[in-house]
Motif scaffolding. Structure first.
Motif, PDB file in Angstrom:
ATOM      1  N   ARG A  78       0.935  -1.133  -0.040  1.00 41.88           N
ATOM      2  CA  ARG A  78      -0.017  -0.032  -0.141  1.00 41.88           C
ATOM      3  C   ARG A  78       0.913   1.304   0.083  1.00 41.88           C
ATOM      4  NH1 ARG A  78      -3.337  -3.385   3.274  1.00 41.88           N
ATOM      5  NH2 ARG A  78      -2.223  -2.752   5.270  1.00 41.88           N
ATOM      6  N   VAL A  79       2.049   1.335   0.559  1.00 41.26           N
ATOM      7  CA  VAL A  79       2.935   2.247   0.547  1.00 41.26           C
ATOM      8  C   VAL A  79       3.445   2.557  -0.843  1.00 41.26           C
ATOM      9  CG1 VAL A  79       5.321   3.192   1.304  1.00 41.26           C
ATOM     10  CG2 VAL A  79       3.922   1.955   2.901  1.00 41.26           C
ATOM     11  N   ALA A  82       0.783   4.249  -2.860  1.00 43.93           N
ATOM     12  CA  ALA A  82       0.663   5.542  -2.410  1.00 43.93           C
ATOM     13  C   ALA A  82       1.719   6.282  -3.234  1.00 43.93           C
ATOM     14  CB  ALA A  82       0.590   5.836  -0.987  1.00 43.93           C
ATOM     15  N   GLN A 147      -0.649  11.756   1.747  1.00 41.60           N
ATOM     16  CA  GLN A 147      -1.235  10.598   1.752  1.00 41.60           C
ATOM     17  C   GLN A 147       0.106   9.339   1.612  1.00 41.60           C
ATOM     18  OE1 GLN A 147      -4.546  10.579   2.395  1.00 41.60           O
ATOM     19  NE2 GLN A 147      -4.090   8.458   2.816  1.00 41.60           N
ATOM     20  N   SER A 151       0.476   6.776   4.313  1.00 39.52           N
ATOM     21  CA  SER A 151       0.618   5.177   4.454  1.00 39.52           C
ATOM     22  C   SER A 151       1.868   4.473   5.075  1.00 39.52           C
ATOM     23  CB  SER A 151       0.535   4.895   2.870  1.00 39.52           C
ATOM     24  OG  SER A 151       1.580   5.285   2.276  1.00 39.52           O
ATOM     25  N   GLN A 281       0.483   9.087  11.004  1.00 45.36           N
ATOM     26  CA  GLN A 281      -0.676   8.703  10.032  1.00 45.36           C
ATOM     27  C   GLN A 281      -1.586   9.805  10.249  1.00 45.36           C
ATOM     28  OE1 GLN A 281      -2.215   4.828  10.477  1.00 45.36           O
ATOM     29  NE2 GLN A 281      -3.434   5.287   8.579  1.00 45.36           N
TER      30      GLN A 281
END
Length: 461
Positions: A78-79, A82, A147, A151, A281
């Motif tokens: 997911r990083v 992003a 964002q 992440s 976060q």
């Protein structure tokens, strides 16, 4: 290395057309009075806090869990997603250049009216660029950047949770091992008492009442052994899966009472909370929503775009190729959209406000978790000290009761009461020591990775 902002909530007010909606009221977060600020911004996150317990086996399990965890792998993916979104947002600020060679067949008519076959080709290069006078694209890129950082904070939260879960699971396993040891020792003591009671009943020195009581207490202790073994097997399986292995036995390291309890300074710096990945976060999510609001409000204003093209026209009707080019601009502004853009801006403002309150809640939760963990370390330690003294007293009482029972000066019920009291005290002591060590784990997790000796030195200055 990332540098989180202050724990005090400050909404960034970027320059944008038109007045800005007022930030939500009551989102300031202030550290409790007992906290002392000693560290500067950007303090590094400790990634080896589990070494403080002094057990190499525990350290190995944490390292393996971090290397094999599918949850951490998914968070890392997911990083990357992003970061790709961030690169895409940055690319929107760059000129767009395209090229093409369309082919056409047809006829041309000469000035004398004589038709001739023509084959035309127009190699074209086209470019377009959005001037972004009101920072719509720039704000969108900043939102994507924040964002991506959020992440990363989510990934580090998963990492910290995995390490804490392994440490807690290992401590619980060593506590269950100690419970099994106590159960076996108690069973051996009850077996000896049963042997004495049976011999006394057979010789007629006592009635069968004492024998039945001794048999009942023996079987009561006997069921503690398989109960502890069952809990150990389940804990081993859970810990094996957590570190990425099939369910099975787990290698042990230090005993429960040999695990190191790190020293905690009298006051901890509040800036240690700035290492918490979940707080980071929440902070970056707030920044992202704030910049998204900038972009949504900029979309209400006219957009200016520059376009240009260049190419060559080839035809049998022409003696020489003709070069063509064009350069122009366009101004686009919404005249009537049914309120779509304003609704999008209002939704972005609402998301910004929600993120602000979520950030405040995260900060207050962080303070609560630290205070809860500190209280757990302190009170569980005090309880363990009192229970250790109680255990020693009850062990002495059991020795006296056993000696008097063997000599015939007291009944079996006195020895039985002492055995029951000692067993309860030992099991409660094991639980108190476990709670204290788990409170250390919770404290390390609440502080985003614990503290170092340099932090303690800074605090005590």
């Amino acid at each position: 290395m990332r540098k989180p902002g202050s724990l005090t909530f400050l909404l960034a007010l970027a320059a944008c057309a038109g007045p800005r909606p007022a930030p939500p009221v009551g989102v300031a977060v202030v550290a409790p009075p007992a906290w002392r600020t000693a560290l500067g911004p950007g303090a590094p996150i400790r990634t080896d806090w589990w070494n403080a317990f002094g057990d190499p086996v525990l350290t190995g399990y944490v390292v393996r869990a971090l290397a094999n965890s599918p949850d951490l792998g998914a968070a890392a993916a997911r990083v990357e997603e992003a970061r790709a979104a961030e690169r895409l947002a940055r690319a929107q600020q760059s000129p767009l250049v395209t090229a093409g060679v369309p082919l056409t067949d047809g006829q041309t008519v000469s000035p004398l009216g004589t038709p001739s076959t023509a084959i035309g080709a127009q190699p074209l290069v086209q470019a377009s660029y959005d001037l972004d006078l009101f920072d719509r694209l720039k704000s969108a890129s900043a939102a994507a950047r924040a964002q991506a950082l959020a992440s990363e904070g989510a990934r580090d939260t998963v990492r910290l949770a995995i390490a804490s879960g392994v440490a807690t699971g290992y401590i619980t396993l060593r506590a269950l091992d100690h419970r099994l040891l106590v159960a076996r020792q108690t069973l051996a003591a009850r077996a000896e008492s049963l042997r004495i009671a049976r011999r006394r009943a057979e010789t007629g020195y006592t009635s069968n009442l004492e024998l039945r009581q001794a048999e009942g207490e023996y079987h009561a202790a006997e069921q503690l052994v398989p109960q502890a073994q069952l809990l150990i097997a389940r804990q081993e399986n859970a810990l094996s899966v957590l570190i990425g292995d099939p369910p099975g036995p787990i290698t042990r390291g230090l005993a429960l009472d040999r695990l190191t309890a790190p020293a905690i300074p009298d006051g901890l710096p509040a800036d240690l909370l700035r290492r918490r990945p979940d707080l980071f976060q929440a902070e970056q999510t707030l920044v992202a929503t704030d910049r998204s609001l900038d972009s949504a409000r900029a979309a209400l204003l006219p957009g200016i775009s520059l376009t240009g093209s260049a190419g060559v026209v080839l035809s049998t009707a022409l003696a020489n190729p003709i070069g063509v080019f064009s350069l122009g601009g366009s101004i686009l502004s919404p005249l009537f959209d049914g309120g779509r853009l304003r609704a999008q801006a209002s939704a972005a403002a609402a998301r910004r406000d929600a993120a602000a309150f979520a950030y405040r809640r995260s900060a207050l939760t962080a303070f609560r978790e630290v205070d809860d963990s500190l209280a757990g370390v302190l009170r569980a330690g005090e309880q363990a000290t009192a229970l250790a003294a109680q255990r020693e007293a009850l062990a002495g009482a059991l020795r006296n009761a056993s000696n008097r029972y063997r000599a015939g000066y007291s009944s079996y019920i006195d020895q039985l009461d002492a055995q029951r009291g000692l067993l309860t005290a030992e099991l409660t002591l094991i639980q108190a020591r476990t709670d204290r060590l788990n409170a250390y784990v919770s404290l390390y997790q609440a502080l985003g990775g614990g503290w170092s000796s340099a932090d303690i030195t800074d605090v005590n200055r």
